[in-house]
Design a protein around this motif. Structure first.
Motif, mmCIF file in Angstrom:
data_model
loop_
_atom_site.group_PDB
_atom_site.id
_atom_site.type_symbol
_atom_site.label_atom_id
_atom_site.label_comp_id
_atom_site.label_asym_id
_atom_site.label_seq_id
_atom_site.Cartn_x
_atom_site.Cartn_y
_atom_site.Cartn_z
ATOM 1 N N UNK A 92 38.021 38.470 48.552
ATOM 2 C CA UNK A 92 39.470 38.290 48.657
ATOM 3 C C UNK A 92 40.080 38.417 47.272
ATOM 4 N N UNK A 93 41.132 39.241 47.167
ATOM 5 C CA UNK A 93 41.794 39.480 45.886
ATOM 6 C C UNK A 93 43.260 39.108 46.026
ATOM 7 N N UNK A 94 43.767 38.354 45.036
ATOM 8 C CA UNK A 94 45.160 37.906 45.103
ATOM 9 C C UNK A 94 46.122 39.074 44.844
ATOM 10 N N UNK A 95 47.360 38.986 45.349
ATOM 11 C CA UNK A 95 48.338 40.079 45.210
ATOM 12 C C UNK A 95 48.664 40.444 43.764
ATOM 13 N N UNK A 96 48.619 39.477 42.839
ATOM 14 C CA UNK A 96 48.916 39.770 41.434
ATOM 15 C C UNK A 96 47.883 40.722 40.844
ATOM 16 N N UNK A 97 46.617 40.545 41.214
ATOM 17 C CA UNK A 97 45.554 41.415 40.710
ATOM 18 C C UNK A 97 45.649 42.802 41.339
ATOM 19 N N UNK A 98 45.994 42.866 42.616
ATOM 20 C CA UNK A 98 46.129 44.163 43.301
ATOM 21 C C UNK A 98 47.286 44.944 42.695
ATOM 22 N N UNK A 99 48.391 44.259 42.383
ATOM 23 C CA UNK A 99 49.531 44.870 41.713
ATOM 24 C C UNK A 99 50.143 46.022 42.491
ATOM 25 N N UNK A 100 50.482 47.104 41.771
ATOM 26 C CA UNK A 100 51.156 48.257 42.373
ATOM 27 C C UNK A 100 50.245 49.044 43.314
#
Length: 187
Positions: A92-100
């Motif tokens: 699971x990866x947080x939205x901030x790390x996924x970014x654009x």
């Protein structure tokens, strides 16, 4: 540990407790004094870019970055879930790390996930992706001669600018670095 003479583009260094990726480097030997290595470094955490000059043969700590190709499964509302296709392990990866990158992610699409000591650093997308236009104003005959553009919504919900002759339902190639239209996909 390595020396500044061993630097390569893409290498990740640990400087002052932070991770920095080498974007560019150049060995420089001025007329007077010792040789130096000029670098352009990008912070893995914030994306900030800095120029830094090192003396030649200075020891720097190289961070071990594990890059794995993973498949995007779904967004559960709080995080993006990816799966390692070899081990079926989910991450699971947080939205901030996924970014654009979220603007170009479709279920079942592969991306490269970079980790350091079990912590996700960043997500690498391919340079371009092929996506379908889900909404745009209809094209008009004769619109292909001008260089004007119009907004179009991709199947991911992201909006880009496309030439006037592009219609709803067409597949287009999009640059993931700057969201620019690269061309139609022949079907």
């Amino acid at each position: 540990m390595a020396t500044t003479n061993d630097l390569k583009n893409g290498m990740v260094l640990r400087l002052d407790g932070q991770l920095w990726q080498v974007m560019w480097f150049q060995h420089h030997k001025p007329g007077k004094g010792g040789a130096v290595v000029r670098t352009k470094l990008r912070s893995v955490e914030s994306g900030k870019t800095v120029d830094k000059t090192f003396n030649a043969d200075v020891r720097v700590e190289v961070a071990v970055v594990d890059k794995r190709t993973m498949q995007y499964l779904y967004n559960d509302g709080t995080s993006y879930v990816f799966m390692d296709t070899g081990t079926y392990e989910q991450l699971e990866i947080d939205p901030e790390t996924v970014g654009a990158a979220k603007n170009f992610l479709l279920e079942q699409q592969e991306a490269i996930i970079a980790t350091n000591e079990g912590r996700v650093l960043y997500l690498e997308m391919p340079a371009s992706v092929e996506l379908e236009i889900t909404y745009t104003e209809p094209g008009v005959v004769g619109d292909s001669a001008t260089g004007r553009t119009k907004p179009a919504t991709l199947e991911t919900g992201h909006e880009i600018q496309v030439p006037l002759f592009i219609n709803q339902g067409e597949r287009v190639k999009v640059d993931t670095r700057d969201s620019s239209y690269l061309g139609r996909v022949k079907g």
